[in-house]
Enzyme design. Structure first.
Site, PDB file in Angstrom:
ATOM      1  NE  ARG A  87      -4.346   4.871  -0.476  1.00  0.00           N
ATOM      2  CZ  ARG A  87      -3.745   5.612  -1.155  1.00  0.00           C
ATOM      3  NH1 ARG A  87      -3.009   6.711  -0.754  1.00  0.00           N
ATOM      4  NH2 ARG A  87      -3.315   5.550  -2.851  1.00  0.00           N
ATOM      5  CB  THR A 123       4.824   7.761   2.804  1.00  0.00           C
ATOM      6  OG1 THR A 123       3.930   8.088   1.251  1.00  0.00           O
ATOM      7  CG2 THR A 123       4.398   6.949   3.697  1.00  0.00           C
ATOM      8  CB  THR A 163       0.999   8.750   2.961  1.00  0.00           C
ATOM      9  OG1 THR A 163       1.778  10.269   2.081  1.00  0.00           O
ATOM     10  CG2 THR A 163      -0.532   8.151   2.510  1.00  0.00           C
ATOM     11  CD  GLU A 220       0.466  11.178  -3.155  1.00  0.00           C
ATOM     12  OE1 GLU A 220       0.737  10.802  -3.891  1.00  0.00           O
ATOM     13  OE2 GLU A 220       0.141   9.884  -2.392  1.00  0.00           O
ATOM     14  CD  GLU A 277      -2.464   9.640   0.005  1.00  0.00           C
ATOM     15  OE1 GLU A 277      -1.526   8.742  -0.925  1.00  0.00           O
ATOM     16  OE2 GLU A 277      -2.369   9.638   0.761  1.00  0.00           O
ATOM     17  CG  ASP A 285      -1.654   7.435  -4.892  1.00  0.00           C
ATOM     18  OD1 ASP A 285      -0.072   7.879  -5.931  1.00  0.00           O
ATOM     19  OD2 ASP A 285      -1.318   7.364  -3.288  1.00  0.00           O
ATOM     20  CB  SER A 300      -1.435   2.930  -1.197  1.00  0.00           C
ATOM     21  OG  SER A 300      -0.286   3.103  -0.366  1.00  0.00           O
ATOM     22  CB  SER A 301       3.925   2.041  -3.577  1.00  0.00           C
ATOM     23  OG  SER A 301       2.816   2.402  -4.740  1.00  0.00           O
ATOM     24  N   GLY A 310       7.936   6.867   0.597  1.00  0.00           N
ATOM     25  CA  GLY A 310       9.069   6.594  -0.957  1.00  0.00           C
ATOM     26  C   GLY A 310       7.467   6.332  -2.590  1.00  0.00           C
TER      27      GLY A 310
END
Length: 605
Positions: A108, A412, A430, A432, A451, A454, A476-477, A497
């Site tokens: 990340r 992503t 990703t 973003e 990013e 987020d 993050s998801s 998504g």
């Protein structure tokens, strides 16, 4: 698996017909893509045929799943530059066939050490920069990229190829070019104002002032040269060499066009920030569901804990014996409960004491499940659970916690690979927003991420686990997932998504494990996402199938998307299933995002 009810079978048929599919569709898709392939020797599933072909070529030459994943990811940086690339980050989940262990890499992006909440405030007005297009199109939103370091670390730990060899398919694709499809042109046009704001981006993506046309060949010689530099000099060049200097200069002084009206706030990233970047190897999350072991990504991603908690909640119910609408009701309510806890507790564990063990504890899940009313939707937002004191019985209400994440990183991408030895990779990466920050590093051919949007950038609440802090990784998801049955890989999947990644991954798992769908059916089925909000965002086909029954239970269904992209699709799954006979089924989206690309090394006849 129990037999499906007649109602569920009818719903599956409706789902597939809505997407123009027969139940066993495995034929070619738009642009020569194939959504499903079954065979042996290795498999790959991505959103792009060039990326899938790159991975397959590596497998054919004896490379393993990790080598193939890096080759596919690098190629996606060429053909899907608005979704992924070396200017971003991601999460890498790996099953090792020799040890039987699942490992993960956290790649990340991180916040620069000089970043503060004040950087998100417009000095001219004293107000927070508007999220779009000002904040997303800025240097201040750029986090320190983790993708090149992730590729190198994965190859060092588990691969068989050097980075030089793994990058060769992508270099060839960047030099030779790829055929522009409708999705690429549409995404370019959607970002035309942002790309035009930067001379370097306009030169690359808007030649002659317009997006490349469908059928054109898009080449990226600058990116080919950048990849070649990494192949020859290593990723150290990206983090401490001349390239690092160029990246930091671009963030601090974006190459803004004289014609743009966008403010483009500059960022704080320095060469020291790049040199200090570190990929983190950490334990995966793990929950057991219907006799399967489900492994996911631990924080800084919220994917593993939130998918895991929702599964623990749903493990208290028997979805396979319910009507289709009742099963969907339970899925939506479990998602809302898990999202309430995600918002309250999950952040970067280097800065926040994240209660991972509690969030993935089946006892905690059972306690949360007692708040799920089978006959009615609860009022949203729901309260988070009490992770410090639970025993599986219904708790009293706690203080309300509202989700405050700024964006859904719809750009992503996800890829899944498997090899003949039984190694499996599930990798989500990703930059973003579609197009990231919009800023291309001059002469280097890649976009930088945005990013840092987020983070919860509109408040500096010390209780918020996702507030802005220097050196921190934004929550993050992303939810790359690997499922084992009796210690052997059964399924690997993931999706893009943004905050809908979690629900897309969860819904696909439920479709496959509980609701009797094959993997292609589970991916094609229409989607909805409940993230602890008053309304459920849903694809039009989902609304058509379930609205009457779900609204009678108290759910409010609204079309997914926004004013710019109404009725937007939710997610774009790429998955591989290892079948009981040892063959592999690679499955990708049949329609969403123009359809994905699934390939196997030796197809079944």
């Amino acid at each position: 698996m129990r037999r499906r009810s007649a109602a569920l079978a009818a719903c599956v048929a409706l789902t597939l017909s809505a997407f123009g599919l027969a139940p066993a569709a495995a034929d070619g898709r738009p642009g020569g893509k194939q959504a499903t392939a079954t065979g042996s020797g290795g498999a790959v599933s991505t959103v792009d045929p060039d990326a899938s072909a790159a991975a397959l070529s590596v497998l054919r030459r004896g490379g393993n799943a990790v080598d193939a994943a890096v080759a596919a990811a690098a190629t996606l940086g060429v053909t899907e530059p608005f979704s992924a690339g070396i200017g971003g980050g991601g999460y890498f989940v790996y099953y090792d066939a020799k040890s039987g262990e699942v490992s993960t890499l956290d790649g990340r992006e991180t916040a620069p050490l000089a970043l503060t909440q004040q950087d998100f405030i417009d000095p001219a007005t004293g107000e927070r920069y508007p999220f779009s297009p000002e904040l997303v199109t800025s240097g201040v939103a750029v986090g320190v990229p983790g993708t090149p370091a992730t590729w190198q670390r994965a190859l060092d730990e588990w691969g068989t190829l050097s980075l030089r060899k793994a990058l060769q398919p992508a270099i060839t694709t960047a030099k030779r070019g790829f055929v522009v499809d409708e999705t690429f042109r549409e995404q370019t046009l959607d970002n035309k104002e942002r790309f035009a704001a930067f001379d370097s981006s306009a030169q690359l993506f808007l030649p002659g002032g317009d997006a490349p046309r469908v059928g054109d060949t898009m080449k990226n010689h600058d990116l080919a040269d950048t990849y070649r530099t990494l192949a020859e000099d290593g990723v150290e060049e990206f983090y401490s060499g001349e390239l690092a200097e160029e990246i930091s200069e671009t963030v601090q002084a974006p190459p803004v066009s004289a014609d743009t009206d966008l403010p483009v706030p500059p960022g704080e990233m320095t060469m020291e920030d790049l040199a200090a970047y570190e990929v983190l190897e950490q334990e995966p999350t793990k929950v057991s569901y219907r006799g399967l072991d489900v492994y996911g990504m631990a924080p800084s991603s919220s994917g593993g804990t939130t998918v895991g908690e929702a599964l623990n909640i749903l493990d208290e119910f028997t979805l396979s014996r319910m009507s289709a609408a009742d099963a969907q009701h339970h899925y939506l309510e479990a998602s809302a409960l898990a999202y309430a806890d995600r918002g309250r507790y999950v952040g970067d564990p280097a800065f926040v004491d994240v209660p991972i063990a509690a969030l993935t504890d089946p006892v905690f899940g059972a306690e949360r499940a007692c708040l799920l009313d089978p006959g009615a939707a609860a009022s949203k937002p729901l309260d988070p659970g009490e992770v410090s004191d639970y025993d599986g019985r219904c708790p009293s209400s706690t203080s309300e916690w509202e989700e405050r994440e700024d964006t859904e990183n719809v750009s992503t991408t996800h890829l899944t690979t498997a090899d003949k030895w039984g190694n499996v990779v599930s990798y989500t990466l990703t930059i973003e927003q579609t197009g990231g920050s919009g800023i291309t590093v001059p002469g280097r051919g890649f976009l930088l991420n945005n990013e840092l949007t987020d983070f919860t950038t509109d408040a500096d609440d010390p209780a918020d686990p996702n507030r802005v802090e220097p050196g921190k990784r934004p929550r993050s998801s992303m939810a790359p997932t690997i499922v084992l049955r009796d210690g052997e890989p059964m399924l690997a999947l993931g999706s893009p998504g943004g905050s809908t990644i979690i629900t897309t991954t969860l819904q696909t798992l439920l479709n496959r494990v509980d609701l009797g769908m094959s993997l292609p059916e589970a991916i094609a089925a229409p989607r909805a996402s409940q993230r602890n909000t008053a309304a459920v965002t849903a694809e039009p086909e989902y609304i058509d199938a379930y609205a009457d029954e779900l609204e009678a239970l108290g759910h409010t269904l609204v079309p997914s998307g926004d004013s710019f992209t109404p009725n937007a699709e939710i997610g774009a799954v790429a998955a591989i299933e290892i079948n009981p006979d040892g063959t592999m089924t690679a499955a990708a989206e049949p329609r969403r995002r123009g359809g994905g690309s699934a390939l196997v090394l030796t197809p079944e006849r």
